[in-house]
Design an enzyme around this catalytic site. Sequence first.
Site, PDB file in Angstrom:
ATOM      1  N   GLU A   1      -4.321   8.372  -2.996  1.00 14.94           N
ATOM      2  CA  GLU A   1      -4.913   7.139  -2.475  1.00 14.94           C
ATOM      3  C   GLU A   1      -5.208   6.161  -3.615  1.00 14.94           C
ATOM      4  OE1 GLU A   1      -4.788   6.998   0.738  1.00 14.94           O
ATOM      5  OE2 GLU A   1      -5.732   5.056   1.053  1.00 14.94           O
TER       6      GLU A   1
ATOM      7  N   HIS B   1       1.850   4.614  -2.791  1.00 22.05           N
ATOM      8  CA  HIS B   1       2.054   6.050  -2.551  1.00 22.05           C
ATOM      9  C   HIS B   1       3.458   6.475  -2.989  1.00 22.05           C
ATOM     10  CE1 HIS B   1      -1.595   7.092  -0.387  1.00 22.05           C
ATOM     11  NE2 HIS B   1      -1.420   6.179   0.540  1.00 22.05           N
TER      12      HIS B   1
ATOM     13  N   HIS C   1       0.844  -1.206   0.000  1.00 15.85           N
ATOM     14  CA  HIS C   1       0.000   0.000   0.000  1.00 15.85           C
ATOM     15  C   HIS C   1       0.882   1.260   0.000  1.00 15.85           C
ATOM     16  CE1 HIS C   1      -3.720   2.296   1.081  1.00 15.85           C
ATOM     17  NE2 HIS C   1      -2.829   3.113   1.629  1.00 15.85           N
ATOM     18  N   GLU C   2       1.826   1.317   0.932  1.00 16.19           N
ATOM     19  CA  GLU C   2       2.689   2.503   1.020  1.00 16.19           C
ATOM     20  C   GLU C   2       3.616   2.595  -0.197  1.00 16.19           C
ATOM     21  OE1 GLU C   2       1.765   4.592   3.111  1.00 16.19           O
ATOM     22  OE2 GLU C   2       0.539   3.275   4.363  1.00 16.19           O
TER      23      GLU C   2
END
Lengths: 506, 506
Positions: free
Chosen positions: A300, A274, A270-271
């Site tokens: 996001e 980003h 997830h990170e």
Amino acid sequence: MNIQSGTASQQAYETLRQRFARMGHIRNALGILGWDKDTMMPTGASHSRAESIATLAVLSHELMTAPDMAALLDRADAPDDAMARANLREMRRQHAHAAAVPSDLVEAASRAASHCEMAWRTARRDSDFAALLPALQTVLSRTREIAAAKADALGLSPYDALLDQYDPGTRQADIDPVFAELSSELPDLIATALDHQKGQPAPLPLPGPFEVPAQEKLGRDTMRALGFDMARGRLDVSLHPFCGGAEDDVRITTRYERDDCLNALMGVVHETGHALYEQGLPGAWRAQPVGEARGMSLHESQSLLMEMQICRSRPFMDWMAPRLRAAFGGSATDAAWTPENLHRLVTRVRPGFIRVDADEVTYPAHILVRYEMETALIAGKMKLADLPEAFNTRIHDLLGLKVPEDRLGCLQDIHWPSGSWGYFPTYTLGAILAAQLREAAERDTPSIMPAIGNGDFAPLLDWLRPRVHARGSGASTVEIVRDATGAVPNTGPYLRHLRQRYCAEA
Amino acid sequence: MNIQSGTASQQAYETLRQRFARMGHIRNALGILGWDKDTMMPTGASHSRAESIATLAVLSHELMTAPDMAALLDRADAPDDAMARANLREMRRQHAHAAAVPSDLVEAASRAASHCEMAWRTARRDSDFAALLPALQTVLSRTREIAAAKADALGLSPYDALLDQYDPGTRQADIDPVFAELSSELPDLIATALDHQKGQPAPLPLPGPFEVPAQEKLGRDTMRALGFDMARGRLDVSLHPFCGGAEDDVRITTRYERDDCLNALMGVVHETGHALYEQGLPGAWRAQPVGEARGMSLHESQSLLMEMQICRSRPFMDWMAPRLRAAFGGSATDAAWTPENLHRLVTRVRPGFIRVDADEVTYPAHILVRYEMETALIAGKMKLADLPEAFNTRIHDLLGLKVPEDRLGCLQDIHWPSGSWGYFPTYTLGAILAAQLREAAERDTPSIMPAIGNGDFAPLLDWLRPRVHARGSGASTVEIVRDATGAVPNTGPYLRHLRQRYCAEA
């Protein structure tokens, strides 16, 4: 005279470029100081660090609101280049936000938020909304004052003015129909997904324990495979995973548990989503407004595209399963380590009270409730004292759950106590954009998912880089999405994705 | 009118207090950014980090040299308190240094140093002084211009103006007789020490390897025992050990080798000496000039007191020997792990070319040579092209060694290429003060060394805290040393210490 005036307006732009670069360098410093605070800083340094961070924030704000800034921005003319013109537009937008709020209100709001955050930690632990009410009322009042001031200056409604801080250009009028559609579709979708799940084998738990060094190595190897440039970033540990740092220095974190290896891994990917956005921002526009990420919805969308669309997919698990098994010494004959079972584990639907623990299907329900609450509170259509009951009622409508205590309800998130009103909708807007971008990417490049099954993420990144990352703030979110996908943002691909993955619809 | 004037002058002081606090908070931010650069930063971030650091340095310089600063400093009157008065005096001193140099010269000097540092890395590797000469000449010229500007403004000689940047109040006229004495004593002292050493058993090497986690744990345990507050600091790894960080956040580093455990440990205790000074600075004066450490001589006195006077002593090794042996699984019957042998290992005298590898007895020879060279170069009494020969001649005079190549001679240190002229003497002044302070501490508190034999460092720290650390910049180095020891700085205790430890004199 025309030439001279042209020169003066270009000199004004050059002066602005230098000043915004200074602010960019300060922002980078603040990024590292913030990362350090959450990963490295000894406890005794919190006061000293708060003073340093506040001082740099004030210096940056003083640069932004210097007496001659308005005149420079009026006079400035950008070079004949789309990105330069967008840069000047973003300078004006950032200045309008900063100049709209008197500095004593900025300070009062910041003090109210600091105080309320502290009160919140206790109130959440004790599940005592009444104890938080006075401090939260002050934060809400200051936030409404800021919203009113920005609304006046920007010609927006108060809620739109708040939203615009996190997601430039996004308006309540765009969100309302989208969220209304989700609100009517969700209960049925959740019921169908749970029903479908009942007909499937229950996932087998993975046999632990999962030693931290092995989890860390797997996380690092996976980041690299996804395209993270380790020469321009790091992976560390913090209480709550985040993506922070600075330009050419993108730092992500995760958290390891010895009895679960999938949580930390999904946190890392997830990170990494980003981080890939940050690492792919246009290099020629470092430290300039147009070189920044477009907004929180698109940000996001990049984390959720990577986590939800890609890394919780079956092709990803085809590649990951043998790696996971090898990392933790699993047996080749143990059915827990098969791609099927791993895919089942990371797509399990289970309605619950806590937003950050929610699965992909029930997550938007948490956001819908918060969006309804905060728009009503900012508009003055609801009293803060009525929040818990209204919150719990809507959770029951959408998820069929009765909130037993406010700790598991409206007290669970730090956003409102810390003054981040208008932020929540970007999570679900991001999920919608993630599905739309992934669908378009697959349409353009059908080899993307098969390549991922072989651990090759380059086709996906090659598609995203020019269409999303490298555009920086050179266009609006709507323009970037429309140019990339051929359609304005819409819920079609998102609902299709949820129905395909969770309801086995074709 | 008197009352009103009193109020205006106190308001000016209050304004200054707030501005210097801002500079203090920026300095703390720079401390963390600098630490991060040398311990955590990915290589690709060096440009972005350099921009952030330069921007914060410029912002701080702009605050210091704001147009109304001189008038505020003239008008200000401190509250009736010795530390407040000293604070105003230090504000004036810092301002005088900053205001003396035009900002274009500051920038030219900084650019010359950056360029020369790069050239130096290559020139040192190739042992090619001629290749470095042009860049080093530019640095020297800029440094002499800065020295001349500060000399004018401060009423000092050029070299004293440079020295005053690192060690406020210390003058060449104080150093010259001290270094002349050392220069005449050293050759005989070194010869006697080597002669005495020949009559002793050769130290036994410790049986390695020494695993890094065990070295790190030992270092951390030792820091804590010496009095380092882990809630207000850290231990990490860097290429060259240093003490950095910020207020209430003092960060030291060391470097581990698997075939030697004493180097890293001695690095830790040296940097812990620096850190204890920083952690003991007056808490009521955080972020103010009077709350800063007094200067580099006193700072080095604290690291050398801890490393040389205390941790290379026999009582320290009585306590450390069993801990070292346990940390690395040594045999209780192996004579290498006895306190006698460990003490011999850390007090071995061996003349060599490299300053940072020098033992306690030969170290001052390296400093004497550099001091002679840099005073002559700054005064214009020597040409830079003549440096290598002059350097090598004096190394031969003092150490009896013929420098075979400039890599092992005048090219070994970064100080001159980086523009740090006037810094070298503080190393040996620090060694002299360390001996004087330790002797006075033992005289006042005879239990200090016996306590250290039992691992109790509190009596030593209790003596140092009020007499050195808590004074901050409230008095001059000479005053602090005189108040603490009853005598102005002098070489007596230092030479006694060297003769006792290395020549077995009573």
